[in-house]
Scaffold this active site. Structure first.
Site, PDB file in Angstrom:
ATOM      1  N   ASP A 474       1.095  -1.221   0.047  1.00 22.69           N
ATOM      2  CA  ASP A 474      -0.303   0.533  -0.209  1.00 22.69           C
ATOM      3  C   ASP A 474       0.758   1.156   0.169  1.00 22.69           C
ATOM      4  O   ASP A 474       1.867   1.212   0.261  1.00 22.69           O
ATOM      5  CB  ASP A 474      -1.385   0.002   1.315  1.00 22.69           C
ATOM      6  N   ASP A 544     -10.899   1.932  -3.383  1.00 23.10           N
ATOM      7  CA  ASP A 544     -10.696   2.118  -1.779  1.00 23.10           C
ATOM      8  C   ASP A 544     -12.834   1.920  -1.717  1.00 23.10           C
ATOM      9  O   ASP A 544     -13.326   2.089  -0.307  1.00 23.10           O
ATOM     10  CB  ASP A 544     -10.431   3.191  -0.752  1.00 23.10           C
TER      11      ASP A 544
HETATM   12  C1  GLA Z   1      -5.691   2.179   2.359  1.00 26.55           C
HETATM   13  C2  GLA Z   1      -5.968   1.042   1.054  1.00 26.55           C
HETATM   14  C3  GLA Z   1      -7.390   0.498   2.054  1.00 26.55           C
HETATM   15  C4  GLA Z   1      -6.014  -0.334   3.069  1.00 26.55           C
HETATM   16  C5  GLA Z   1      -6.054   0.636   4.295  1.00 26.55           C
HETATM   17  C6  GLA Z   1      -5.270   0.882   5.717  1.00 26.55           C
HETATM   18  O1  GLA Z   1      -6.426   2.952   2.835  1.00 26.55           O
HETATM   19  O2  GLA Z   1      -7.048   1.498   0.519  1.00 26.55           O
HETATM   20  O3  GLA Z   1      -7.515  -0.871   1.666  1.00 26.55           O
HETATM   21  O4  GLA Z   1      -5.950  -0.623   3.491  1.00 26.55           O
HETATM   22  O5  GLA Z   1      -5.276   1.202   3.776  1.00 26.55           O
HETATM   23  O6  GLA Z   1      -5.002   1.741   6.459  1.00 26.55           O
END
Ligand code: GLA
Length: 722
Positions: A474, A544
Site C-alpha cells: 500500500d 477504496d
Molecule cells: C488504504 C487501502 C485500504 C486499507 C487501508 C489500511 O486506504 O486502500 O484498502 O488497506 O489503507 O490502512
C-alpha cells in the site's frame, strides 16, 4: 512483422498496422504516419512553407520545421510547438537540433534497465529499431527506441538522452513519446477521478491550443491515470481510428495535446517536467519510461483488448501471471484496526467454510498501531495484539485450508515511530520546515540506498519467517515538501524520478527473493493503478470504494486499458462504508466477480441465507474465473451514459461467454432492453438461458431483457457453443 529501411524511410509494420519515420533531406527525423497498414512509398510529408514559418536554409526554402511532423522535436530550432525534450548545457546553450546519425535493428525487445517495460518471451515476437540522432554543437546524442510486434497492434517507445561532450548539462524535460497527427477533427478520453472515485471517463473534443492532464503528486495518482485515448471525432466501441497511449510509469506524468495553427495535433506523453531537472555529467545518459501506443482501426473495444492481452501476458510477470487468483477475505472493512486473534480466526472459520482460499490481514498488525497515527516504518509484528507470532497465525490459517496474506505500507514513516525517532532524516522533508502530513504520515526518502536497504531487509525478514503467500503493498499519501538531504542542491530536480527508481529497485529485489508470493499493489485504492506497478505486481486494488454502483463506473473506466485479471474487486458490507448505499448481495457479487475477487467484511456477522448465497458466488467464480481473467472483454452498456451497465467476456476460441447485466438506475414503466452481444462466432449456435440461438442472432438482435424496476437488478448469462 518487420522493420524496413528504404528510400530513407523506416517502415515498422505487421499485417494490419504501419508506423513510418523518414530521415528527411535535411537529416531530421520526420513522423510520417501511424495507423492502418499502408505502403510506405506512397506516404509523403507536407513540406509546404507558410506565413511566418522559419526555414533552415534559403536554398531549401520550402522546408520548414515549423510545420513538418516530427518524431522527437527539439526546442528553439524553429519548431515552435511543444518540444519532446529540453536541455541546457553548462555554457547556457538550449536550442539543440537533432540530426540522424545511424540506426540499428534488433530482433526481440531489449529490457530497459531499472524501469518496467513490456517484454517478449521469444525474439520472434517483436523487432526493435534504435535510431540515433545527435547535435554536435550542443554535445548530445538521443537514441529513440521503437518496438513493433507480430501479434499486437502496438508500438513501444522510449528514448535515451546522453551528454556526449559537455562537462554537464541539465535535462529539463524528456518525454517518452511525441507524435504529430495530421490536421483533423479529434476527441480524447482520459481517466480522471479522486480518492475512492478513480478512473472515470472524461471525453472531450480536441481544440486549438494545448490541453491535457498530469500528475504532480509523486505518484501516478487517483486524479489522472497515465493513459490517453486519442481518436477520430465520433469514434465509439466499434468504429473509428483510436490510439491508446499508456505510460509504464508510477510517478509524475504528463499527457498533452497541442492543436496548432495548421490544425495538426502534437500528442506527447512522459514524465512531468514539473520540478524536473536532471543533471547529466559528461558521458551520462537519461532513460525515459516506456510508452505503449496501441492502434485500433475499429474503435475502443479492439484497443482495449490489445492492451488487455499485452499487459496480461507481456507486462505482468512471475508465477501468478497466468494462474487463477485465489478468492480472498480481507479484514479491513470488517474490523479496521480493532481485531484480536480470536476475531481473525472466527472470520477465517467462516471463510474456510464457504470456500474462500486466502485470508488477508490488513493494517494494524505491527508496531503499536491501533489507529493511523503511528508505527509506519516499525515493521515488527505486534505479538500481543496478534496473540502470538505471524508465523503462528499463518499456521492457524493454513490449518483451516486458507493461504495467509499480509498488508504493508513500506514507503511511509509515521512521526510517531521508532524508525522516525532514530532516523528523522529518512523522511522526505525540507530542513527546518514543519512538514505537511497526509494521514498523519510522511514519505520515506527512497532516493537513498540505506533507506531502500532497510525496507528490503525488514520485509525480507517478515516474509521469510512466516508462511505468507500474498502481500498487499500500500501507499497512502502523496508527496509534499519534496527535498532530499542526500541530493546536491542542483540535483533536487531529480528527486521525483529517483524516488520511483528506488521504488522499482526495492520491488524488484523483493519479488525476486519471493517468487511464489502473489503481490497486489494499492495506493489508497487506485492511487497507483498504473502499468509500472503491474510489472512487479500482477494485480492492483482498484479503489477504496467498494460500493457496487460506484464500482460500475470505476471498473468500466479502468477496463479501457487494464485487464480484469489485474483488478482487485471485493464484496463489502451494506450500508456501504463509502456511500451508505444498500445494494443486494447479488448485485455486489455480479460487480465484484469481475477481477481478482474477494470479500471484505465481517463474515461472522452474517446469517445463513447470506452465507449460502456467498457459497454459490464462490462456486460460480471458481468455475468461471479462467474466462474472466483471460477472455476477450466487450463493454455493452456504458454506465456513464446509460441507466444500465453490461459487459461480457468471450473465450479465445469463442466457445464460451459470460454476459453481465446490471440495472444501475431503475425507472418505473421501463422499456425492454435489447442486449446485443459481441465477439461471438456468427455462424455458431449457442445455448443461453436454456435456449439455442445463433451467434448472429445474439449479436445482431440481442437478448431481450425486461430488467424489472429495481436499482441493482442484475443477471449473469452463461453462453456455450453447442
Ligand atoms: C488504504 C487501502 C485500504 C486499507 C487501508 C489500511 O486506504 O486502500 O484498502 O488497506 O489503507 O490502512
Amino acid at each position: 512483422m518487420s522493420i524496413e529501411f528504404q528510400n530513407n524511410k523506416f517502415h515498422l509494420f505487421n499485417d494490419t498496422m504501419s508506423y513510418i519515420v523518414e530521415v528527411s533531406r535535411q537529416g531530421d527525423l520526420l513522423h510520417l504516419y501511424f495507423g492502418a497498414r499502408v505502403d510506405a512509398d506512397d506516404v509523403q510529408p507536407s513540406v509546404k512553407m507558410r506565413g511566418f514559418d522559419c526555414c533552415a536554409n534559403d536554398s531549401d526554402a520550402e522546408y520548414s520545421l515549423s510545420a513538418l511532423p516530427q518524431e522527437y522535436p527539439s526546442a528553439g530550432a524553429s519548431d515552435f510547438r511543444s518540444p519532446a525534450y529540453e536541455i541546457e548545457t553548462d555554457n547556457g546553450l538550449h536550442t539543440p537540433e537533432l540530426k540522424y546519425k545511424s540506426h540499428e535493428m534488433i530482433n526481440g525487445k531489449p529490457p530497459i534497465s531499472g524501469l518496467p517495460a513490456v517484454y517478449v518471451e521469444n525474439d520472434s515476437e517483436a523487432q526493435t529499431l534504435v535510431i540515433t540522432a545527435a547535435d554536435e554543437v550542443h554535445g548530445i546524442e538521443v537514441k529513440l527506441y521503437y518496438t513493433v510486434f507480430e501479434n499486437f497492434n502496438a508500438i513501444c517507445r522510449h528514448s535515451e538522452i546522453t551528454n556526449i561532450s559537455n562537462p554537464y548539462i541539465y535535462l529539463n524535460n524528456a518525454q517518452s513519446v511525441s507524435l504529430d497527427f495530421p490536421a483533423g477533427a479529434y476527441e480524447y478520453i482520459h481517466l480522471e477521478g479522486a480518492w475512492a472515485r478513480e478512473k472515470h471517463i472524461d471525453r472531450n473534443t480536441v481544440h486549438k491550443g494545448t490541453q491535457g492532464f498530469e500528475s504532480r503528486r509523486g505518484a501516478s495518482g487517483h486524479v489522472e491515470n497515465p493513459f490517453l485515448m486519442f481518436f477520430d471525432k465520433g469514434a465509439n466501441e466499434e468504429y473509428g481510428n483510436v490510439y491508446g497511449i499508456s505510460l509504464i510509469y508510477s510517478g509524475n506524468h504528463r499527457f498533452s495535446m497541442e492543436q496548432e495553427m495548421y490544425e495538426t495535433v502534437r500528442v506527447q506523453a512522459g514524465i512531468n517536467p514539473f520540478q524536473f531537472r536532471f543533471k547529466l555529467n559528461k558521458g551520462e545518459r537519461f532513460v525515459t519510461p516506456e510508452a505503449v501506443m496501441v492502434y485500433s482501426r475499429d474503435g475502443f473495444a479492439k484497443m482495449s483488448n490489445t492492451f488487455h492481452k499485452l499487459y496480461r501476458t507481456r507486462l505482468c510477470r512471475g508465477k501468478w501471471r497466468d494462474k487463477e487468483r485465489p478468492i480472498l477475505i480481507n479484514n479491513w472493512e470488517g474490523t479496521y484496526f480493532d481485531f484480536t486473534k480470536e476475531k481473525l480466526l472466527a472470520i477465517a472459520d467462516v471463510a474456510s467454510e464457504i470456500g474462500i482460499e486466502l485470508f488477508v490481514l490488513d493494517d494494524g498488525w505491527f508496531g503499536k498501531r491501533d489507529n493511523d497515527n503511528c508505527s509506519l516504518g516499525d515493521w515488527y509484528e505486534n505479538k500481543e495484539k496478534l496473540g502470538g507470532t505471524l508465523s503462528e497465525l499463518a499456521k492457524e490459517m493454513n490449518k483451516r485450508g486458507l493461504k495467509f496474506g499480509l498488508w504493508f505500507e513500506p514507503e511511509m514513516i509515521s512521526p510517531d515511530s521508532d524508525l522516525y525517532r532514530e532516523h528523522p532524516d529518512w523522511a522526505i522533508n525540507v530542513p527546518n520546515v514543519k512538514p505537511h502530513l497526509g494521514r498523519h504520515q510522511l514519505v520515506l526518502d527512497y532516493t537513498r540506498a540505506e533507506v531502500c536497504d532497510y525496507i528490503v531487509e525488514r520485509i525480507t525478514e517478515i516474509l521469510g519467517n512466516a508462511n505468507i503467500e500474498y502481500v498487499k503493498w500500500d501507499m497512502n499519501r502523496n508527496m509534499s515538501d519534496v527535498y532530499s538531504l542526500h541530493l546536491d542542491a542542483d540535483c533536487q530536480g531529480e528527486f521525483y524520478h529517483r524516488y520511483i527508481l528506488g521504488l522499482y529497485d526495492v520491488l524488484d529485489r523483493i519479488i525476486t527473493a519471493f517468487p511464489d508470493i502473489l503481490f497486489e499493489g494499492c495506493s489508497g485504492g487506485g492511487g497507483r493503478n498504473d502499468p509500472g506497478m503491474l510489472y512487479y505486481m500482477p494485480q492492483n486494488w482498484a479503489s477504496d470504494d467498494t460500493d457496487a454502483t460506484e464500482r460500475l463506473y470505476i471498473q468500466y473506466g479502468g477496463s479501457m486499458v487494464y485487464p480484469a485479471s489485474t483488478v482487485g474487486a471485493h464484496i463489502s458490507a451494506v450500508p456501504n462504508h463509502q456511500t451508505g448505499r444498500i445494494s443486494s448481495l447479488s448485485m455486489r457479487g455480479t460487480v465484484a466477480m469481475n477481477g481478482a475477487f474477494g470479500y471484505e467484511l465481517d463474515l461472522t456477522s452474517l446469517g445463513k441465507s447470506e452465507l449460502d448465497e456467498m457459497k454459490k458466488q464462490i462456486a460460480f467464480y471458481k468455475n468461471n474465473r479462467h474466462l474472466v481473467m483471460n477472455g476477450a472483454f466487450y463493454r455493452l452498456f456504458n454506465p456513464f451514459t446509460s441507466r444500465h451497465s453490461a459487459w461480457m467476456y468471450v473465450s479465445e476460441d469463442k466457445s464460451k461467454a459470460l454476459v453481465y447485466y446490471v440495472v444501475k438506475t431503475a425507472r418505473p414503466s421501463n422499456e425492454d432492453v435489447y442486449l446485443k452481444l459481441k465477439g461471438l462466432d456468427e455462424n455458431a449456435k449457442y445455448t443461453i438461458s436454456g435456449k439455442t440461438q445463433s451467434g448472429r442472432t445474439l449479436m445482431n438482435y440481442g437478448i431481450v431483457i425486461n430488467s424489472g424496476e429495481h436499482d441493482g437488478n442484475n443477471m449473469i448469462f452463461e453462453v456455450k457453443r453447442v
